[in-house]
Scaffold this motif. Structure first.
Motif, mmCIF file in Angstrom:
data_model
loop_
_atom_site.group_PDB
_atom_site.id
_atom_site.type_symbol
_atom_site.label_atom_id
_atom_site.label_comp_id
_atom_site.label_asym_id
_atom_site.label_seq_id
_atom_site.Cartn_x
_atom_site.Cartn_y
_atom_site.Cartn_z
ATOM 1 N N PRO A 82 -33.800 42.488 -18.225
ATOM 2 C CA PRO A 82 -33.387 42.332 -19.633
ATOM 3 C C PRO A 82 -31.880 42.188 -19.802
ATOM 4 C CG PRO A 82 -34.998 44.096 -19.407
ATOM 5 C CD PRO A 82 -34.598 43.712 -18.021
ATOM 6 N N LEU A 83 -31.104 42.944 -19.026
ATOM 7 C CA LEU A 83 -29.649 42.827 -19.135
ATOM 8 C C LEU A 83 -29.184 41.446 -18.699
ATOM 9 C CD1 LEU A 83 -26.874 44.021 -19.674
ATOM 10 C CD2 LEU A 83 -26.898 44.966 -17.343
ATOM 11 N N SER A 86 -30.061 38.839 -21.283
ATOM 12 C CA SER A 86 -29.189 38.954 -22.452
ATOM 13 C C SER A 86 -27.816 38.353 -22.184
ATOM 14 C CB SER A 86 -29.047 40.425 -22.858
ATOM 15 O OG SER A 86 -30.303 40.992 -23.178
ATOM 16 N N LEU A 87 -27.281 38.621 -20.990
ATOM 17 C CA LEU A 87 -25.965 38.079 -20.659
ATOM 18 C C LEU A 87 -26.012 36.560 -20.539
ATOM 19 C CD1 LEU A 87 -24.717 40.689 -18.023
ATOM 20 C CD2 LEU A 87 -24.102 40.513 -20.434
ATOM 21 N N TRP A 89 -28.098 34.639 -22.176
ATOM 22 C CA TRP A 89 -28.386 34.092 -23.503
ATOM 23 C C TRP A 89 -27.163 34.156 -24.407
ATOM 24 C CZ3 TRP A 89 -32.268 31.317 -25.421
ATOM 25 C CH2 TRP A 89 -32.420 31.223 -26.818
ATOM 26 N N PHE A 90 -26.350 35.195 -24.244
ATOM 27 C CA PHE A 90 -25.158 35.373 -25.074
ATOM 28 C C PHE A 90 -23.901 35.208 -24.213
ATOM 29 C CE2 PHE A 90 -28.421 38.071 -27.096
ATOM 30 C CZ PHE A 90 -28.486 37.456 -28.337
ATOM 31 N N ASN A 94 -21.452 37.888 -21.961
ATOM 32 C CA ASN A 94 -21.281 37.707 -20.526
ATOM 33 C C ASN A 94 -19.806 37.700 -20.139
ATOM 34 O OD1 ASN A 94 -22.182 37.295 -17.877
ATOM 35 N ND2 ASN A 94 -22.003 35.082 -18.061
ATOM 36 N N ASN A 165 -35.462 32.389 -31.942
ATOM 37 C CA ASN A 165 -34.643 32.598 -30.741
ATOM 38 C C ASN A 165 -35.365 33.447 -29.699
ATOM 39 O OD1 ASN A 165 -32.470 31.062 -31.609
ATOM 40 N ND2 ASN A 165 -31.447 32.800 -32.599
ATOM 41 N N ILE A 166 -36.042 34.494 -30.148
ATOM 42 C CA ILE A 166 -36.787 35.349 -29.223
ATOM 43 C C ILE A 166 -37.904 34.549 -28.557
ATOM 44 C CG2 ILE A 166 -38.274 37.365 -29.018
ATOM 45 C CD1 ILE A 166 -35.359 38.048 -29.365
ATOM 46 N N LEU A 169 -36.449 32.249 -25.954
ATOM 47 C CA LEU A 169 -36.048 32.979 -24.752
ATOM 48 C C LEU A 169 -37.256 33.357 -23.909
ATOM 49 C CD1 LEU A 169 -33.906 34.398 -23.032
ATOM 50 C CD2 LEU A 169 -34.128 36.390 -24.536
ATOM 51 N N THR A 170 -38.302 33.869 -24.551
ATOM 52 C CA THR A 170 -39.449 34.392 -23.802
ATOM 53 C C THR A 170 -40.434 33.310 -23.377
ATOM 54 O OG1 THR A 170 -40.601 34.873 -25.897
ATOM 55 C CG2 THR A 170 -39.296 36.640 -24.908
#
Length: 260
Positions: A82-83, A86-87, A89-90, A94, A165-166, A169-170
């Motif tokens: 997950p980390l 997230s990095l 994606w954003f 990052n 967005n979710i 991503l998924t």
């Protein structure tokens, strides 16, 4: 891949077996020619391994090592994926976190052994912590890199279909980056297995790593030392082959083909 470069089924088994046989032959005759009384021959190692099985201690050591690796590695997966996603994606996040990751990542988990003992004492928690550190950083870096490398066209297509967005991503980005993530997970597992062996030599009193150092200190039983080393290598090979099987599943390979 053409049939000229792709090895046939029998070749994939024959050549590794031949290489292993040559290695054992060189090992055997090197011991014979040098007349050494310290380094064991393959026969001595086989007898030592049989002794360990007869005493019913080997399975317990293997189980302890695998258990510690499983706990530390799965913890790194649960936190790291997950980390890393997230990095990736954003990008702004990052840029903030990545320097810290790159600062901590080159520090060998072995260097953390004194710190782990201070925090957790001698026992399983210290060894699990070392495994977690060894696997965590490769997983985070692999996830962040794979997500950031997914073409923007994928995200645009998802938005055109009305995905949030979710959901993008998924349902789009994560499947597309999964092949590269699996490579990172495989590398992290190899590091985790290496770290637990080193950590068990110092931080715990069981496991294959402990068996190596205990056999060395208790009567200089180098036959048992080498037997444990061979088992460590075999188990590491099995773990790596298992992950390679995952990489070949069709449902996780489409990202390579479409991103190419």
């Amino acid at each position: 891949m053409s049939t000229l470069t792709k090895p046939r089924l029998w070749e994939r088994f024959f050549w590794p077996v031949l290489a292993a046989a040559l290695l054992f032959a060189v090992w055997h005759y090197s011991v014979v020619w040098t007349g050494t009384k310290v380094f064991p021959s393959p026969q001595n190692v086989r007898n030592g391994m049989a002794e360990l099985f007869r005493k019913h201690v080997l399975w317990a050591d293997i189980g302890d090592s695998l258990r510690r690796v499983a706990i530390g590695y799965l913890s790194a997966v649960i936190v790291g994926i997950p980390l890393g996603l997230s990095l990736g994606w954003f990008p702004a996040a990052n840029q903030v976190v990545n320097p810290l990751l790159q600062f901590l990542r080159p520090i060998s988990p072995i260097a953390w052994i004194p710190v782990a003992i201070i925090f957790f004492g001698i026992g399983d928690p210290a060894a699990v912590f070392l495994v977690f550190l060894g696997a965590f950083f490769p997983i985070v870096v692999a996830c962040a890199s794979s997500v950031s490398n997914v073409p923007m066209l994928y995200r645009s297509a998802g938005r055109n279909f009305g995905l949030s967005n979710i959901q993008i991503l998924t349902r789009v980005v994560f499947p597309a980056s999964l092949p590269q993530i699996l490579v990172g997970l495989r590398i992290a597992l190899g590091i985790a297995w290496l770290v637990i062996v080193a950590g068990e030599m110092i931080a715990v009193d069981s496991g294959l790593g402990y068996l190596v150092i205990d056999s060395r200190n208790s009567g200089k039983r180098y036959d048992l030392v080498v037997a444990a080393m061979l088992l460590i290598g075999v188990i590491g090979l099995v773990l790596d082959i298992s992950f390679r099987k995952l990489e070949k599943i069709k449902s996780v390979r489409w990202g390579f083909r479409n991103a190419a």
